[in-house]
Design an enzyme around this catalytic site. Structure first.
Site, PDB file in Angstrom:
ATOM      1  CB  CYS B 124      -0.913   0.028   1.222  1.00 19.83           C
ATOM      2  SG  CYS B 124      -1.900  -1.461   1.396  1.00 19.83           S
ATOM      3  N   GLY B 339      -6.395  -8.081 -38.327  1.00 17.25           N
ATOM      4  CA  GLY B 339      -7.404  -7.267 -39.000  1.00 17.25           C
ATOM      5  C   GLY B 339      -8.620  -7.096 -38.109  1.00 17.25           C
ATOM      6  N   GLY B 340      -9.793  -7.106 -38.719  1.00 14.60           N
ATOM      7  CA  GLY B 340     -11.027  -6.874 -37.970  1.00 14.60           C
ATOM      8  C   GLY B 340     -11.243  -7.887 -36.862  1.00 14.60           C
ATOM      9  CD  GLU B 363       5.625  -3.624  -9.215  1.00 11.69           C
ATOM     10  OE1 GLU B 363       6.842  -3.527  -8.980  1.00 11.69           O
ATOM     11  OE2 GLU B 363       4.923  -4.560  -8.801  1.00 11.69           O
TER      12      GLU B 363
HETATM   13  C1  LIG Z   1      -4.198  -2.040 -11.855  1.00 12.24           C
HETATM   14  C2  LIG Z   1      -3.291  -1.271 -10.940  1.00 12.24           C
HETATM   15  C3  LIG Z   1      -2.713  -1.927  -9.869  1.00 12.24           C
HETATM   16  C4  LIG Z   1      -1.882  -1.204  -8.991  1.00 12.24           C
HETATM   17  N1  LIG Z   1      -1.388  -1.855  -7.899  1.00 12.24           N
HETATM   18  C5  LIG Z   1      -0.742  -1.114  -6.953  1.00 12.24           C
HETATM   19  C6  LIG Z   1      -0.338  -1.695  -5.715  1.00 12.24           C
HETATM   20  O1  LIG Z   1      -0.541  -2.887  -5.479  1.00 12.24           O
HETATM   21  N2  LIG Z   1       0.242  -0.909  -4.782  1.00 12.24           N
HETATM   22  C7  LIG Z   1       0.480   0.416  -5.014  1.00 12.24           C
HETATM   23  O2  LIG Z   1       0.998   1.072  -4.139  1.00 12.24           O
HETATM   24  N3  LIG Z   1       0.133   0.996  -6.166  1.00 12.24           N
HETATM   25  C8  LIG Z   1      -0.480   0.272  -7.145  1.00 12.24           C
HETATM   26  N4  LIG Z   1      -0.863   0.876  -8.321  1.00 12.24           N
HETATM   27  C9  LIG Z   1      -0.620   2.296  -8.489  1.00 12.24           C
HETATM   28  C10 LIG Z   1       0.434   2.614  -9.532  1.00 12.24           C
HETATM   29  O3  LIG Z   1       1.694   2.267  -9.083  1.00 12.24           O
HETATM   30  C11 LIG Z   1       0.284   4.098  -9.871  1.00 12.24           C
HETATM   31  O4  LIG Z   1      -0.897   4.254 -10.620  1.00 12.24           O
HETATM   32  C12 LIG Z   1       1.464   4.685 -10.598  1.00 12.24           C
HETATM   33  O5  LIG Z   1       2.587   4.709  -9.774  1.00 12.24           O
HETATM   34  C13 LIG Z   1       1.161   6.094 -11.153  1.00 12.24           C
HETATM   35  O6  LIG Z   1       0.625   6.894 -10.169  1.00 12.24           O
HETATM   36  P1  LIG Z   1      -0.717   7.732 -10.460  1.00 12.24           P
HETATM   37  O7  LIG Z   1      -1.699   6.808 -10.995  1.00 12.24           O
HETATM   38  O8  LIG Z   1      -1.077   8.435  -9.253  1.00 12.24           O
HETATM   39  O9  LIG Z   1      -0.315   8.755 -11.586  1.00 12.24           O
HETATM   40  P2  LIG Z   1       0.366  10.176 -11.424  1.00 12.24           P
HETATM   41  O10 LIG Z   1       1.484  10.068 -10.481  1.00 12.24           O
HETATM   42  O11 LIG Z   1      -0.702  11.161 -11.135  1.00 12.24           O
HETATM   43  O12 LIG Z   1       0.908  10.427 -12.872  1.00 12.24           O
HETATM   44  C14 LIG Z   1       0.094  10.860 -13.962  1.00 12.24           C
HETATM   45  C15 LIG Z   1       0.970  10.988 -15.211  1.00 12.24           C
HETATM   46  O13 LIG Z   1       1.982  11.965 -14.991  1.00 12.24           O
HETATM   47  C16 LIG Z   1       3.266  11.422 -15.169  1.00 12.24           C
HETATM   48  N5  LIG Z   1       4.182  11.992 -14.211  1.00 12.24           N
HETATM   49  C17 LIG Z   1       4.019  12.105 -12.884  1.00 12.24           C
HETATM   50  N6  LIG Z   1       5.095  12.700 -12.339  1.00 12.24           N
HETATM   51  C18 LIG Z   1       5.957  12.927 -13.344  1.00 12.24           C
HETATM   52  C19 LIG Z   1       7.231  13.516 -13.418  1.00 12.24           C
HETATM   53  N7  LIG Z   1       7.872  13.910 -12.339  1.00 12.24           N
HETATM   54  N8  LIG Z   1       7.814  13.631 -14.622  1.00 12.24           N
HETATM   55  C20 LIG Z   1       7.186  13.205 -15.738  1.00 12.24           C
HETATM   56  N9  LIG Z   1       5.994  12.633 -15.720  1.00 12.24           N
HETATM   57  C21 LIG Z   1       5.357  12.493 -14.534  1.00 12.24           C
HETATM   58  C22 LIG Z   1       3.069   9.945 -14.946  1.00 12.24           C
HETATM   59  O14 LIG Z   1       4.067   9.179 -15.549  1.00 12.24           O
HETATM   60  C23 LIG Z   1       1.711   9.715 -15.557  1.00 12.24           C
HETATM   61  O15 LIG Z   1       1.863   9.606 -16.951  1.00 12.24           O
HETATM   62  C24 LIG Z   1      -1.630   0.162  -9.225  1.00 12.24           C
HETATM   63  C25 LIG Z   1      -2.188   0.793 -10.312  1.00 12.24           C
HETATM   64  C26 LIG Z   1      -3.018   0.099 -11.174  1.00 12.24           C
HETATM   65  C27 LIG Z   1      -3.630   0.835 -12.326  1.00 12.24           C
END
Ligand SMILES: Cc1cc2nc3c(=O)[nH]c(=O)nc-3n(C[C@H](O)[C@H](O)[C@H](O)COP(=O)(O)OP(=O)(O)OC[C@H]3O[C@@H](n4cnc5c(N)ncnc54)[C@H](O)[C@@H]3O)c2cc1C
Ligand SMILES: Cc1cc2nc3c(=O)[nH]c(=O)nc-3n(C[C@H](O)[C@H](O)[C@H](O)COP(=O)(O)OP(=O)(O)OC[C@H]3O[C@@H](n4cnc5c(N)ncnc54)[C@H](O)[C@@H]3O)c2cc1C
Lengths: 259, 382, 328
Positions: B124, B339-340, B363
């Site tokens: 988490c 394709g389709g 990750e």
């Molecule tokens: C199906 C799923 C399972 C997951 N499982 C886990 C889990 O078990 N435990 C856990 O802790 N998390 C988990 N996550 C969370 C995941 O690790 C995050 O979604 C991810 O780290 C991105 O964070 P965010 O979604 O808040 O995006 P944001 O941090 O809001 O980023 C939004 C966009 O901005 C870009 N961005 C942000 N900061 C920068 C920067 N400094 N420079 C350039 N670009 C930037 C990002 O790359 C992204 O494109 C999971 C997510 C999903 C979708």
């Protein structure tokens, strides 16, 4: 009960078969070898018997060249065999199945055996000669094509069904005996990861097949692959009745498979 | 010396994973994606076979594998279903902070009973206000005597609804930034811990993802991992270990896409011949094959680097980033090859695209990976 | 090797089995004049079957009347066969039928010191030796093997050879002296015999037509469609593992890697996808027909003829058509 299981490394089912240079055998280059299908069932049966009969041991034994033979023995240990013996093949080359049986019999004679279990035949050469030859060489009764093998502790006998071309025969036999298993109903277990790791360190006893094996009485001369199947001729039709009529006509007139 | 051959032991581990993937996972992949369904029976079987707690040492009841062996297994599993694989390996992610920061007593207490039976754990870290910027997380941990009180919310947490154990990152003081982040182990039974509804996802639908809320959850000091403020580096070091297997997961999806596309191209006819005989399709397949091969080798190299004791931040970021981009591209080209039909849910390739997408996000999003790669790279020139 | 050939008679329903007759025609094609064809039958009332040998040109038949053979293991039979071969001065032993053949050959290889082969589909002389061909790898390859030495014993694959034409002779029938059997061999007891699948139709092992159903059939009840078609064709019924695993039919129906291998003249696969584990059990069939709704099912790659369609429509139509044609 001391249970000996004979296992054979064979190319895995999905192998694309190729002819070796020379044209007489399978090209084993790059081929992955696994425990033969019926042998896998035989090993599973041995493990089930062992689990049902306290104090039993399963001894896996295999004849063949390195490294494939050692690998199937380790796979057997990972599945639960207590001991493993590798009967070393004097040459890596294909030999007559009777020679294999002689080599195995030599090794089995030297270890305790209340029951010798084999697969009824191996999926590669499909000879199915080892169980009956072992019976003769070890002076034990043997039963091939056995399904539904059970141990009856009351009578101290095996009870089993021997599948024949005409149906089946029910048998009862005491130990020691040789059984060639053909069974589809036992679902061979999968080795667990920690047991796979442990099996890598297991001791594999080596038994030299001995130079005194009589020469091979049969020799492979050719290994042919069928012409690649071109795929089915698909029958075109507008109604199921038409499809049926066309197929029946073809089967009678062209393929001539029924009158 | 370079040696790209696998040992007999590595091959037998890969065979096990391949067999499990083909016989237990693949037949249910489409159904679990469509419904969606969390196939707990499959995860139980994975646990029974020792495919679940791969990174936990044998002494604590795990499989005790290195990152390289884990990658071999993960690629095979992902070939059958990316979503199931995410759920199968989530324990590795969640337990890694205990392995890295736990005392021997804590490892005994947490890992042994956990690994002795089928149990799921969740990692988490991510919060609704931000995932990439983990240093700014908001979940609070306030010390009260021999306890901490946790308040806050985590989101997108894999396996959360089904987990019995959570490794949680919270701050003792937001002003301390990363230096305030502290790691805790919290059992499902803790009063005040609750999970939200299963998120409706684009892909990885056999996995389950939800929020985890902490409302005045009391955690004994004895369940804190490492010192106060040690959590951030623990989280980063955890991701250094688990990032490479995500590369392997992406490689598995890419390989599946290539397999489907190549097989289909031999069967599908257009203009009087199989489409595999059109050069445009051959070039597509050749490019896909290059991507898959490169993704696998980068993953193997990163894993090998880490298993030799190096941190491997650069290598694992390159592997994860490249392999996940490759997976998306290869899945896309697989759809194009079909394709389709590729666009239809009856065929397996559109799922691969949806599954591949996640590997670019979780990750550590690929933007962050590139930031890391650039930072490590430029350091060598500065 | 041009000396006498011993043909082991397998008895089914009181007659020499089809594979035994095929063995007789092989013996004749190997240049056996009536005087060099020798039959063998076992059992306490084997006189009538011994006479059947004569109908096909076998001039001498050895009969093992030892009543213990009725329920003794094959090992005991092997002893009598070796004794008969010695009496007849035979150089070659031929057995038709797969199960019996396999179980005898290992014994004869040792006891009679023979070069042996099983599952043989072609035999020819090669100088002093015999050259055989046999399908291996579930019919995915064919091996040619040379068998040397003074004694050769072959188990032939059913349906690989034609039935012999009549060439009646009046055979000399002689009883073999009883052979002492080791006590250990007589200890096992045969406690019963089962005929296959409800006694109806031929068994998988020797049917010349096999109709198999797969998961496409969907339920145990629907499997009757497959059985009705088989009944109309006089065929044996087989199944894929999907069917036996689901318990729709017992495992004795299973064709494939972990079931039975069959090589009939005609194999009809209904609602079977054609997984490699299934294919290796039926690829050496002469003609393969597939009925499947999925045109891309792998079974169509190995089949000779295919109908892409819904089995629930095609199979009843086919059953009706076969009945109609058979009634003509
Ligand atoms: C199906 C799923 C399972 C997951 N499982 C886990 C889990 O078990 N435990 C856990 O802790 N998390 C988990 N996550 C969370 C995941 O690790 C995050 O979604 C991810 O780290 C991105 O964070 P965010 O979604 O808040 O995006 P944001 O941090 O809001 O980023 C939004 C966009 O901005 C870009 N961005 C942000 N900061 C920068 C920067 N400094 N420079 C350039 N670009 C930037 C990002 O790359 C992204 O494109 C999971 C997510 C999903 C979708
Ligand atoms: C170690 C091992 C050993 C095995 N041994 C064997 C073995 O001995 N024998 C064996 O058979 N299998 C064996 N298998 C299993 C094998 O891999 C396959 O799973 C099995 O053969 C599939 O059976 P099936 O073709 O009936 O089912 P499926 O593969 O599910 O195919 C069903 C087919 O029915 C078609 N269909 C569906 N509905 C209709 C309709 N209305 N009309 C027409 N067609 C329809 C579908 O298009 C499909 O092609 C083994 C597997 C393993 C791992």
């Amino acid at each position: 009960m001391e249970i000996v299981v004979c296992i054979k490394p064979v190319p895995e089912a999905e192998t694309r078969l190729r002819v070796a240079p020379g044209g007489a055998t399978l090209d084993a280059e790059g081929v992955k070898f696994v425990l033969a299908g019926y042998d896998e069932s035989a090993l599973e049966q041995a493990l089930l018997l062992k689990e049902a009969l306290a104090g039993s041991k399963v001894h896996a034994i295999s004849f063949g060249p390195a490294p494939r033979t050692e690998e199937v023995l380790r796979a057997a240990v990972a599945l639960g065999a207590d001991l493993a013996t590798w009967v070393e093949s004097p040459s890596g080359s294909a030999v007559d199945p009777i020679q294999v049986a002689r080599a195995l019999a030599g090794a089995i004679a030297a270890i305790p055996h209340d029951l010798v279990l084999c697969g009824k035949q191996a999926g590669d050469d499909e000879a199915g000669l080892v169980p009956s030859a072992l019976g003769e060489l070890l002076a034990l009764p043997d039963f091939g094509s056995v399904v539904d093998l059970r141990w009856d502790p009351v009578t101290a006998r095996f009870k089993f069904l021997r599948s024949t071309d005409a149906g089946g025969e029910r048998w009862e036999a005491a130990t020691p005996c040789v059984i060639g298993l053909q069974q589809a109903w036992n679902d061979p277990r999968t080795a667990k990861l920690p047991n796979i790791l442990k099996s890598r360190k297991a001791a594999i006893a080596k038994h030299p097949a001995g130079p005194d094996l009589p020469g091979a009485r049969s020799e492979p001369q050719g290994f042919e692959l069928p012409a690649p199947r071109t795929g089915a001729r698909l029958i075109e039709y507008k109604s199921p009745q038409e499809a049926a009529q066309t197929l029946v006509r073809i089967l009678r007139e062209e393929a001539k498979v029924f009158p | 010396m370079a040696d790209f051959s696998l040992s007999a032991e590595q091959e037998s581990l890969r065979d096990l994973a391949r067999k499990f993937a083909r016989t237990e996972m693949a037949p249910h992949a489409a159904e679990c994606d469509r419904t969606p369904r969390f196939p707990e029976e499959i995860y139980r079987k994975a646990f029974d076979l020792g495919l679940m707690n791969l990174n936990v040492p044998v002494d604590y009841g795990g499989s005790g594998l290195g990152v390289f062996e884990a990658c071999l297994i993960v690629e095979e599993l992902a070939h059958a279903c990316g979503g199931m694989t995410t759920s199968v390996i989530a324990n590795c992610l969640a337990l890694e902070p205990i392995l890295l920061g736990g005392t021997p007593e804590q490892k005994d207490r947490f890992l042994k009973p956990f690994c002795a039976e089928y149990n799921l754990a969740s990692f988490c870290l991510t919060e609704p206000s931000g995932g990439s910027d983990a240093g700014s997380l908001k979940t609070r941990a306030r010390r009260e005597g021999d306890h901490y009180i946790l308040d806050g919310e985590k989101c997108f947490i894999t396996n959360a609804p089904h987990a019995s154990l959570y490794t949680v990152f919270a701050t003792i003081d937001p002003a301390l930034k990363t230096k305030g982040i502290t790691a805790f182990v919290v059992p499902r039974s803790a009063v005040g811990l609750s999970t939200g509804k299963d998120e409706e996802k684009m892909g990885h639908r056999a996995s389950s993802t939800s929020t985890v809320r902490f409302e005045g959850v009391s955690v004994p000091v004895a369940d804190r991992l490492g010192e106060e403020g040690a959590g951030f580096s623990m989280a980063m070091r955890t991701l250094d270990q688990t990032r490479t297997p995500i590369g392997a997961l992406a490689t598995g999806i890419a390989q599946a896409a290539l397999d489907h596309a190549a097989a289909y191209s031999l069967k599908r006819q257009s203009f009087g011949k199989p489409i595999s005989e059109h050069q445009a399709i051959q070039i597509k397949l050749a490019n896909m094959a290059q991507s898959v091969h490169a993704a696998r080798l980068l993953t193997w190299h990163a894993a090998w680097t880490i298993d030799r004791g190096a941190k491997g931040t650069l290598e694992s970021s390159i592997a994860k980033c490249f392999a996940s981009d490759a997976a998306l591209h290869v899945a896309d080209e697989a759809i194009q090859t079909f394709g389709g039909y590729g666009y239809m849910k009856e065929y397996p390739v559109e799922k691969l695209l949806r599954d591949a997408k996640l590997t670019q996000i979780y990750e550590g999003a690929n933007e962050i990976q590139r930031t890391v790669i650039a930072r490590e790279l430029l350091r060598q020139y500065a | 090797m041009t000396g006498p050939i011993l043909i082991v008679g397998e008895v089914q329903n009181g007659h020499l089995s089809g594979p035994t007759l095929e063995a007789i025609s092989v013996a004749r094609s190997l240049g056996g004049s009536p005087s060099s064809l020798v039959g063998f039958v076992a059992g306490h009332d084997s006189r009538s079957t011994a006479l059947e040998f004569g109908r096909f040109g076998v001039s001498h038949v050895w009969v093992a009347r030892d009543p213990t053979l009725d329920s003794a293991p094959i090992a005991a039979l092997a002893l009598y066969i070796a004794a008969a071969a010695t009496k007849a001065g035979a150089e070659t032993i031929l057995v038709g039928g797969t199960t019996l053949g396999r179980d005898l050959m290992g014994r004869l290889a040792i006891r009679w010191n023979a070069a042996v082969a099983t599952g043989v589909t072609e035999v020819r002389r090669d100088g002093a030796a015999l050259q055989v061909r046999r399908p291996i790898f579930g019919g995915r390859a064919t091996e040619t093997r040379r068998l040397d030495g003074a004694h050769v014993a072959l188990a032939l694959r059913p349906h690989a050879f034609p039935a012999p034409l009549d060439a009646p002779v009046d055979p000399v029938i002689e009883d073999l002296p009883s052979v002492p059997l080791p006590a250990a061999w007589l200890a096992p007891r045969r406690t019963g015999t089962e005929t296959s699948a409800e006694g109806a139709g031929p068994s998988l092992g020797d049917a010349s037509i096999v109709v198999s159903g797969g998961r496409g059939v969907r339920t145990a009840e629907n499997f009757q469609l497959v059985e009705e078609l088989a009944a109309a064709l006089g065929a044996a019924v087989g199944a894929s593992r999907a069917v036996t695993d689901a318990g729709w039919r017992p495992s004795s129906y299973q064709v494939g890697q972990t079931g039975r291998s069959v090589s009939p003249q005609l194999y009809l696969a209904v609602g079977i996808s054609g997984a490699i584990q299934h294919l290796v059990g039926m690829l050496s069939s002469r003609v393969i027909v597939a009925i499947n709704s999925d045109a891309s099912a792998p079974i169509f790659r190995v089949a000779d003829y295919g109908i892409v369609g819904d089995l629930f429509q095609i199979v009843p139509a086919l059953t009706a058509e076969v009945r109609r044609v058979r009634a003509l």
